[in-house]
Design a protein around this motif. Structure first.
Motif, PDB file in Angstrom:
ATOM      1  N   TYR A   1       6.471   0.604   0.344  1.00  0.00           N
ATOM      2  CA  TYR A   1       7.398   0.472  -0.781  1.00  0.00           C
ATOM      3  C   TYR A   1       8.789   0.011  -0.337  1.00  0.00           C
ATOM      4  CZ  TYR A   1      10.039   2.021  -4.956  1.00  0.00           C
ATOM      5  OH  TYR A   1      10.847   2.090  -6.054  1.00  0.00           O
ATOM      6  N   VAL A   2       9.303   0.578   0.748  1.00  0.00           N
ATOM      7  CA  VAL A   2      10.668   0.257   1.172  1.00  0.00           C
ATOM      8  C   VAL A   2      10.762  -0.972   2.068  1.00  0.00           C
ATOM      9  CG1 VAL A   2      11.423   2.646   0.969  1.00  0.00           C
ATOM     10  CG2 VAL A   2      10.690   1.775   3.196  1.00  0.00           C
ATOM     11  N   SER A   3       9.639  -1.513   2.476  1.00  0.00           N
ATOM     12  CA  SER A   3       9.650  -2.705   3.323  1.00  0.00           C
ATOM     13  C   SER A   3      10.072  -3.928   2.511  1.00  0.00           C
ATOM     14  CB  SER A   3       8.262  -2.941   3.917  1.00  0.00           C
ATOM     15  OG  SER A   3       7.925  -1.880   4.774  1.00  0.00           O
ATOM     16  N   PRO A   4      10.667  -4.922   3.179  1.00  0.00           N
ATOM     17  CA  PRO A   4      11.055  -6.134   2.457  1.00  0.00           C
ATOM     18  C   PRO A   4       9.877  -6.707   1.665  1.00  0.00           C
ATOM     19  CG  PRO A   4      11.886  -6.184   4.704  1.00  0.00           C
ATOM     20  CD  PRO A   4      10.988  -4.983   4.599  1.00  0.00           C
ATOM     21  N   LYS A   5      10.121  -7.014   0.415  1.00  0.00           N
ATOM     22  CA  LYS A   5       9.109  -7.536  -0.513  1.00  0.00           C
ATOM     23  C   LYS A   5       7.938  -6.572  -0.692  1.00  0.00           C
ATOM     24  CE  LYS A   5      10.001 -12.326   0.787  1.00  0.00           C
ATOM     25  NZ  LYS A   5       9.385 -13.529   1.341  1.00  0.00           N
ATOM     26  N   SER A   6       8.132  -5.300  -0.316  1.00  0.00           N
ATOM     27  CA  SER A   6       7.074  -4.278  -0.372  1.00  0.00           C
ATOM     28  C   SER A   6       5.815  -4.755   0.352  1.00  0.00           C
ATOM     29  CB  SER A   6       6.756  -3.891  -1.816  1.00  0.00           C
ATOM     30  OG  SER A   6       7.862  -3.230  -2.396  1.00  0.00           O
TER      31      SER A   6
ATOM     32  N   GLY B   1       0.409   0.941  -7.231  1.00  0.00           N
ATOM     33  CA  GLY B   1       1.090   1.710  -6.192  1.00  0.00           C
ATOM     34  C   GLY B   1       2.508   2.057  -6.590  1.00  0.00           C
ATOM     35  N   GLU B   2       3.211   1.077  -7.155  1.00  0.00           N
ATOM     36  CA  GLU B   2       4.583   1.332  -7.590  1.00  0.00           C
ATOM     37  C   GLU B   2       4.606   2.349  -8.729  1.00  0.00           C
ATOM     38  OE1 GLU B   2       8.787  -0.731  -8.643  1.00  0.00           O
ATOM     39  OE2 GLU B   2       7.222  -1.877  -7.644  1.00  0.00           O
ATOM     40  N   SER B   3       3.685   2.243  -9.651  1.00  0.00           N
ATOM     41  CA  SER B   3       3.611   3.207 -10.756  1.00  0.00           C
ATOM     42  C   SER B   3       3.339   4.616 -10.239  1.00  0.00           C
ATOM     43  CB  SER B   3       2.508   2.804 -11.741  1.00  0.00           C
ATOM     44  OG  SER B   3       2.830   1.595 -12.357  1.00  0.00           O
ATOM     45  N   PHE B   4       2.461   4.717  -9.249  1.00  0.00           N
ATOM     46  CA  PHE B   4       2.153   6.020  -8.667  1.00  0.00           C
ATOM     47  C   PHE B   4       3.405   6.635  -8.034  1.00  0.00           C
ATOM     48  CE2 PHE B   4       0.623   8.782  -5.222  1.00  0.00           C
ATOM     49  CZ  PHE B   4      -0.139   9.681  -5.966  1.00  0.00           C
ATOM     50  N   ILE B   5       4.140   5.831  -7.286  1.00  0.00           N
ATOM     51  CA  ILE B   5       5.373   6.315  -6.654  1.00  0.00           C
ATOM     52  C   ILE B   5       6.353   6.788  -7.722  1.00  0.00           C
ATOM     53  CG2 ILE B   5       7.442   5.593  -5.374  1.00  0.00           C
ATOM     54  CD1 ILE B   5       5.519   3.743  -3.747  1.00  0.00           C
TER      55      ILE B   5
ATOM     56  N   LEU C   1      -0.378  10.112   3.809  1.00  0.00           N
ATOM     57  CA  LEU C   1      -0.650   9.058   2.834  1.00  0.00           C
ATOM     58  C   LEU C   1       0.615   8.745   2.026  1.00  0.00           C
ATOM     59  CD1 LEU C   1      -2.835   7.178   1.782  1.00  0.00           C
ATOM     60  CD2 LEU C   1      -3.537   8.982   0.202  1.00  0.00           C
ATOM     61  N   TRP C   2       1.367   9.776   1.655  1.00  0.00           N
ATOM     62  CA  TRP C   2       2.605   9.590   0.901  1.00  0.00           C
ATOM     63  C   TRP C   2       3.622   8.778   1.709  1.00  0.00           C
ATOM     64  CZ3 TRP C   2       4.643   9.279  -3.614  1.00  0.00           C
ATOM     65  CH2 TRP C   2       6.008   9.462  -3.827  1.00  0.00           C
ATOM     66  N   PHE C   3       3.817   9.165   2.975  1.00  0.00           N
ATOM     67  CA  PHE C   3       4.791   8.450   3.810  1.00  0.00           C
ATOM     68  C   PHE C   3       4.342   7.017   4.089  1.00  0.00           C
ATOM     69  CE2 PHE C   3       6.278  12.801   5.378  1.00  0.00           C
ATOM     70  CZ  PHE C   3       7.395  12.787   4.552  1.00  0.00           C
ATOM     71  N   ALA C   4       3.040   6.813   4.230  1.00  0.00           N
ATOM     72  CA  ALA C   4       2.534   5.447   4.428  1.00  0.00           C
ATOM     73  C   ALA C   4       2.831   4.596   3.192  1.00  0.00           C
ATOM     74  CB  ALA C   4       1.035   5.470   4.721  1.00  0.00           C
ATOM     75  N   LEU C   5       2.573   5.147   2.026  1.00  0.00           N
ATOM     76  CA  LEU C   5       2.846   4.423   0.778  1.00  0.00           C
ATOM     77  C   LEU C   5       4.337   4.136   0.645  1.00  0.00           C
ATOM     78  CD1 LEU C   5       1.675   3.277  -1.847  1.00  0.00           C
ATOM     79  CD2 LEU C   5       1.927   5.562  -2.852  1.00  0.00           C
ATOM     80  N   MET C   6       5.168   5.102   0.988  1.00  0.00           N
ATOM     81  CA  MET C   6       6.615   4.903   0.919  1.00  0.00           C
ATOM     82  C   MET C   6       7.084   3.855   1.934  1.00  0.00           C
ATOM     83  SD  MET C   6       7.631   6.716  -1.574  1.00  0.00           S
ATOM     84  CE  MET C   6       9.378   6.957  -1.437  1.00  0.00           C
TER      85      MET C   6
END
Length: 164
Positions: A65-70, A121-125, A57-62
């Motif tokens: 996050y790192v994809s263009p325009k998230s 999601g960004e706040s969680f990261i 789940l962490w890697f999926a969220l990341m």
């Protein structure tokens, strides 16, 4: 669990004595790689448990996050994480349920759904990253940049061979 490198070496030597053309180096390296991977995964999952998530789940969220325009297509998430489409969908569903990503229509191709990171999601990261980075770094603190480069090259070489 009490894995012992010494016991492994001794067992492999016995196998080598009994099996012609047995490659101690190859099997030892494979076993060490597997044990190390499992320990790294357990270490990360133990640290992530505090936040109620696991490494997938962490890697999926990341990945979102790192994809263009998230934003990311579920099929791209599946490819990046080397998961089946079903597993990627399950992770997507969980991220949506937790409010970390939303599903939107792709403006370039209205037949596609896009996953987009939300402010939650960004706040969680931002909350999780400093703690995970610090705790994960402990396992790697003896590694130099040269060590990382060498290990990455060797693992990349093995992965390329397995993919061919």
């Amino acid at each position: 669990m009490s894995f012992s490198q010494t016991d492994l070496v001794n067992a492999l030597r016995q196998l080598s004595d009994r099996l012609p053309e047995f490659s101690e180096q190859q099997v030892r390296t494979g076993r060490l790689l597997r044990v190390t991977t499992e320990r790294l995964s357990s270490h990360l999952n133990e640290n992530l448990k505090t936040f109620g998530i696991n490494e997938n789940l962490w890697f999926a969220l990341m990945a979102v996050y790192v994809s263009p325009k998230s934003e990311i297509l579920p099929s791209r998430l599946s490819d990046l994480m080397d998961l089946t489409r079903t597993s990627a969908t399950r992770l997507s569903d969980e991220m949506v349920e937790r409010g970390w990503v939303g599903r939107h229509i792709n403006q370039q191709d209205r037949r596609q759904i896009v996953l987009k990171l939300t402010q939650e999601g960004e706040s969680f990261i931002q909350q999780v990253w400093p703690q995970i980075s610090s705790k994960s770094g402990e396992a790697w603190e003896d590694f130099t940049n040269e060590d990382y480069t060498q290990l990455q090259n060797l693992l990349g070489k093995l992965l390329n061979r397995l993919d061919s």
